[in-house]
Design a protein around this motif. Structure first.
Motif, mmCIF file in Angstrom:
data_model
loop_
_atom_site.group_PDB
_atom_site.id
_atom_site.type_symbol
_atom_site.label_atom_id
_atom_site.label_comp_id
_atom_site.label_asym_id
_atom_site.label_seq_id
_atom_site.Cartn_x
_atom_site.Cartn_y
_atom_site.Cartn_z
ATOM 1 N N PRO A 173 0.766 -1.083 0.069
ATOM 2 C CA PRO A 173 -0.013 0.108 -0.131
ATOM 3 C C PRO A 173 0.809 1.183 -0.064
ATOM 4 C CG PRO A 173 -0.719 -1.317 1.551
ATOM 5 C CD PRO A 173 0.416 -2.102 1.143
ATOM 6 N N ALA A 174 2.047 1.229 0.890
ATOM 7 C CA ALA A 174 2.979 2.631 0.831
ATOM 8 C C ALA A 174 3.405 2.874 -0.583
ATOM 9 C CB ALA A 174 3.792 2.149 1.522
ATOM 10 N N SER A 175 3.674 1.938 -1.348
ATOM 11 C CA SER A 175 4.498 2.130 -2.677
ATOM 12 C C SER A 175 3.273 2.457 -3.595
ATOM 13 C CB SER A 175 5.001 0.613 -3.138
ATOM 14 O OG SER A 175 6.084 0.265 -2.425
ATOM 15 N N ILE A 176 2.202 1.977 -3.525
ATOM 16 C CA ILE A 176 1.040 2.456 -4.417
ATOM 17 C C ILE A 176 0.655 3.729 -4.101
ATOM 18 C CG2 ILE A 176 -1.381 2.221 -4.681
ATOM 19 C CD1 ILE A 176 -1.126 -1.002 -4.374
ATOM 20 N N GLN A 177 0.615 4.376 -3.009
ATOM 21 C CA GLN A 177 0.225 5.578 -2.649
ATOM 22 C C GLN A 177 1.133 6.576 -3.067
ATOM 23 O OE1 GLN A 177 -1.090 6.377 1.339
ATOM 24 N NE2 GLN A 177 -1.630 8.541 0.921
ATOM 25 N N LEU A 178 2.631 6.146 -2.641
ATOM 26 C CA LEU A 178 3.817 7.141 -3.124
ATOM 27 C C LEU A 178 3.667 7.200 -4.730
ATOM 28 C CD1 LEU A 178 6.529 5.844 -0.959
ATOM 29 C CD2 LEU A 178 4.975 8.401 -0.883
ATOM 30 N N PHE A 179 3.564 6.191 -5.320
ATOM 31 C CA PHE A 179 3.459 6.116 -6.942
ATOM 32 C C PHE A 179 2.214 6.988 -7.250
ATOM 33 C CE2 PHE A 179 2.402 3.835 -11.149
ATOM 34 C CZ PHE A 179 3.429 4.272 -11.518
ATOM 35 N N ALA A 180 1.230 7.088 -6.783
ATOM 36 C CA ALA A 180 0.193 7.703 -7.305
ATOM 37 C C ALA A 180 0.126 9.257 -6.749
ATOM 38 C CB ALA A 180 -1.235 7.290 -6.820
ATOM 39 N N GLN A 181 0.936 9.643 -5.800
ATOM 40 C CA GLN A 181 0.638 11.061 -5.137
ATOM 41 C C GLN A 181 2.005 11.588 -5.139
ATOM 42 O OE1 GLN A 181 -1.080 10.194 -1.404
ATOM 43 N NE2 GLN A 181 -3.204 10.192 -2.025
ATOM 44 N N GLU A 182 3.143 10.846 -5.333
ATOM 45 C CA GLU A 182 4.294 11.518 -5.626
ATOM 46 C C GLU A 182 5.003 11.581 -6.825
ATOM 47 O OE1 GLU A 182 5.658 13.432 -3.451
ATOM 48 O OE2 GLU A 182 4.867 13.146 -1.225
ATOM 49 N N VAL A 183 4.850 10.267 -7.524
ATOM 50 C CA VAL A 183 5.533 10.238 -8.792
ATOM 51 C C VAL A 183 4.733 10.475 -9.553
ATOM 52 C CG1 VAL A 183 6.495 8.369 -10.231
ATOM 53 C CG2 VAL A 183 6.604 8.182 -7.868
ATOM 54 N N ALA A 184 3.598 10.037 -10.015
ATOM 55 C CA ALA A 184 2.631 10.395 -11.150
ATOM 56 C C ALA A 184 2.579 11.717 -11.598
ATOM 57 C CB ALA A 184 1.394 9.681 -10.999
ATOM 58 N N PRO A 185 2.029 12.637 -10.468
ATOM 59 C CA PRO A 185 2.117 14.016 -10.729
ATOM 60 C C PRO A 185 3.258 14.673 -11.336
ATOM 61 C CG PRO A 185 1.041 13.659 -8.788
ATOM 62 C CD PRO A 185 1.572 12.218 -9.034
ATOM 63 N N GLY A 186 4.384 14.326 -10.598
ATOM 64 C CA GLY A 186 5.713 14.780 -11.146
ATOM 65 C C GLY A 186 6.034 14.538 -12.563
ATOM 66 N N VAL A 187 5.922 13.440 -12.875
ATOM 67 C CA VAL A 187 5.987 13.012 -14.323
ATOM 68 C C VAL A 187 5.378 13.785 -15.227
ATOM 69 C CG1 VAL A 187 6.131 10.934 -16.032
ATOM 70 C CG2 VAL A 187 6.823 10.645 -13.623
ATOM 71 N N ARG A 188 3.918 13.766 -14.879
ATOM 72 C CA ARG A 188 2.802 14.336 -15.822
ATOM 73 C C ARG A 188 3.361 15.766 -16.088
ATOM 74 N NH1 ARG A 188 -1.591 11.407 -13.201
ATOM 75 N NH2 ARG A 188 -2.403 9.852 -14.946
ATOM 76 N N GLU A 189 3.819 16.458 -14.752
ATOM 77 C CA GLU A 189 4.271 17.876 -14.942
ATOM 78 C C GLU A 189 5.379 18.092 -15.846
ATOM 79 O OE1 GLU A 189 5.362 21.668 -12.212
ATOM 80 O OE2 GLU A 189 4.510 19.658 -11.250
ATOM 81 N N LEU A 190 6.399 17.205 -15.627
ATOM 82 C CA LEU A 190 7.698 17.540 -16.298
ATOM 83 C C LEU A 190 7.529 17.179 -17.813
ATOM 84 C CD1 LEU A 190 10.468 16.124 -13.869
ATOM 85 C CD2 LEU A 190 9.820 18.493 -14.419
ATOM 86 N N VAL A 191 6.645 16.237 -18.192
ATOM 87 C CA VAL A 191 6.373 15.686 -19.612
ATOM 88 C C VAL A 191 5.416 16.757 -20.158
ATOM 89 C CG1 VAL A 191 5.156 14.088 -20.954
ATOM 90 C CG2 VAL A 191 6.767 13.265 -19.267
ATOM 91 N N ALA A 192 4.446 17.238 -19.346
ATOM 92 C CA ALA A 192 3.785 18.146 -20.242
ATOM 93 C C ALA A 192 4.617 19.495 -20.451
ATOM 94 C CB ALA A 192 2.576 18.676 -19.176
ATOM 95 N N ALA A 193 5.403 19.781 -19.301
ATOM 96 C CA ALA A 193 6.323 21.225 -19.728
ATOM 97 C C ALA A 193 7.160 21.000 -20.968
ATOM 98 C CB ALA A 193 7.272 21.236 -18.452
ATOM 99 N N GLU A 194 7.829 19.693 -21.171
ATOM 100 C CA GLU A 194 8.881 19.270 -22.220
ATOM 101 C C GLU A 194 8.003 19.398 -23.572
ATOM 102 O OE1 GLU A 194 12.137 18.521 -24.439
ATOM 103 O OE2 GLU A 194 11.734 19.010 -22.089
#
Length: 544
Positions: free
Chosen positions: A275-296
């Motif tokens: 559960p910890a990894s699922i939450q970190l992946f969804a709430q920390e990793v996914a938004p960061g990747v989306r933001e950087l890819v959108a900016a690029e």
């Protein structure tokens, strides 16, 4: 660099364990709660230790409301194409268009044959998959006249009626590694879904394999960019980087962003039941990747750093501090060497010394205390990590509380309107999780007033059974969850009131001050009493 431009998807890849069906359902619901787009399951119909994947997906379609579902990948040799096509279309209609079709040609032929399937050579398996995809698409083409007719070597359909059509254009995502099958993906499928763990050279293999998919698409007159590239990934969230996808969330953000921009990967599916990894992946990793890819993609060079990078946001006390920290009160984790150590290397976060409000919603002196840890108990590295995960996610909530206080300051200074502030609050984790607070409270212990149906599979029932001495502490934590729920709602009501009357800023300030005092006190109390038991018992039976 190759970016095919698809919208990014983030999903979970869960084990359909027949021994703990309620846990499987709870984790799938967690994937939805924390904001993942997709939840997937391996499909091995010959494995009696697994739930039947299609039955599980059907159950979960009714038990969830937003998340998409897929096999990862469905075993074609044991699933007849016409029936599979109608099953997919039916579940897609019943779920409101939330089903995708992950499809595999077959691999474990002894088991397939033992369960009634036909053994095929690698070449025959590719041909059979080709025929099956043609049949599935024909069945879904309900607007065409005449029956479905495919006279193949492996599948023969002579006039089957068409339909039903799915509710949305279902993606056919194929798991493939060999050249001929990869070209087939490019020629006939909608997506390619391999597992990173099966690539001998890791990400370095993606360029050559992608080229084979592109080659197949071009030979069929298709645009290679029309084929989505997904990837099953696995790794560990740790305090310091130790390898690819083995480090803190900000490292994952950088590495997955590179895969998206350099190899066109637009779907990342995390293989874990933690559960910890699922939450970190969804709430920390996914938004960061989306933001950087959108900016690029937008040609921006001023993208916000990934979560955890210093940005100078306001902390919970209102003072400016790095977003990855919570000041001196932040929990501390020491380095743990392999083999385990006596004593827990995770320091719970102390309660804040400064209070912002005179309101006291509970008497802290009446809080029960957990029994002491066994003398000389040796905590394995995994146990240390389990305890530390609670602090990690609590720190995330503390950072978001700092953002709330910063928003209030911006409203006071006229930088943003009250309406914009309310929209920002609604986008935060506190609201995305339907008022669920805490780390594994967010995963397993929903607030009593929300009854998300996870209580029976929650961390608290598990700890109750594991250690009866924790029962008074758990009872108190659940009571405080109800109070915090009301406090967060009070902040929202104050924002609504401010929209109607800009002069009511004092009421909002008071509500945020009460939230700050209440939430930080609660998180500290929970860590002091739950971190150590979690390091001994885990978040669910069998974790440690």
């Amino acid at each position: 660099m190759t970016d095919y431009g698809h919208e990014l998807l983030f999903g979970g890849f869960l084990t359909p364990d027949a021994r703990q069906p309620e846990q499987v359902v709870a984790r799938a619901r967690l994937c939805e709660q924390v904001g993942l787009d997709l939840v997937t399951f391996q499909d091995h119909p010959y494995q009696p230790g697994f739930l039947d994947t299609w039955t599980l997906m059907s159950y979960l379609a009714a038990a969830t409301s937003r998340i998409r579902l897929a096999g990862n990948v469905l075993n074609l040799p044991l699933r007849q194409p016409v029936v599979l096509a109608r099953s997919v279309a039916s579940l897609d209609l019943l779920s409101g268009g939330r089903v995708e079709l992950g499809l595999g040609a077959g691999a474990f032929w002894d088991a397939i044959e033992a369960n009634g399937g036909r053994r095929r050579t690698p070449g025959q398996a590719v041909d059979a998959l080709d025929e099956a995809i043609r049949i599935i698409r024909e069945v879904w083409a309900a607007d065409r006249r005449g029956g479905v007719r495919v006279d193949g070597e492996h599948y023969r359909v002579v006039g089957a009626k068409r339909g039903p059509a799915p509710a949305h254009p279902v993606g056919i995502w194929v798991g493939a590694y060999r050249p001929r099958l990869l070209r087939l993906v490019g020629r006939t499928a909608d997506g390619w879904l391999p597992s990173l763990a099966y690539l001998p050279n890791g990400p370095a293999d993606l360029a050559g394999l992608n080229a084979l998919v592109d080659e197949g698409a071009a030979a069929a007159g298709r645009d290679p960019a029309g084929v989505r590239r997904l990837l099953n990934v696995s790794g560990r969230f740790t305090g310091a980087g130790a390898g690819f996808l083995d480090g803190p969330p900000r490292q994952w953000v950088r590495e997955l962003t590179d895969l998206a921009l350099e190899h066109g990967t637009s779907g990342f599916v995390l293989g874990t039941d933690d559960p910890a990894s699922i939450q970190l992946f969804a709430q920390e990793v996914a938004p960061g990747v989306r933001e950087l890819v959108a900016a690029e993609r937008a040609g921006s060079t001023s993208a916000t750093p990934p979560p955890g990078e210093p940005t100078g946001t306001a902390g919970p006390t209102g003072a400016t501090e790095p977003s990855g920290a919570t000041g001196p009160a932040q929990g501390r984790r020491e380095t743990v060497r392999a083999g385990g150590v006596a004593g827990l290397a995770v320091t719970p976060t102390p309660a804040p010394q400064v209070r912002h409000s005179d309101h006291r919603l509970w008497d802290e002196s009446t809080r029960p205390v957990a029994p002491p840890a066994p003398a000389g108990y040796v905590y394995s590295p995994q146990a240390q990590a389990v305890g530390g995960h609670l602090v990690d996610v609590h720190d995330h909530l503390r950072r978001e509380l700092g953002e709330i206080r910063d928003l209030l300051d911006q409203v006071r200074r006229g930088v943003v309107s009250a309406g914009d502030a309310r929209g920002a609050l609604n986008r935060m984790t506190l609201r995305q999780n339907n008022w669920t607070l805490g780390a594994y409270c967010a995963a397993y212990c929903t607030l009593v007033t929300q009854h998300h149906g996870l209580e029976d599979d929650a961390i608290f029932p598990h700890l109750r059974r594991a250690d009866p001495g924790l029962v008074p502490v758990i009872d108190r934590l659940e009571q405080e969850h109800v109070v915090i729920h009301e406090v967060v709602e009070g902040v929202d009501r104050a924002l609504v009131a401010l929209i109607g009357d800009p002069g009511r800023l004092t009421g909002l300030q008071q509500a945020v001050d009460v939230l700050t005092d209440t939430l930080l006190s609660h998180l500290s109390y929970e860590e002091r009493n739950i971190v150590e038991p979690l390091a001994r018992y885990g978040f669910f039976p069998g974790q440690l």
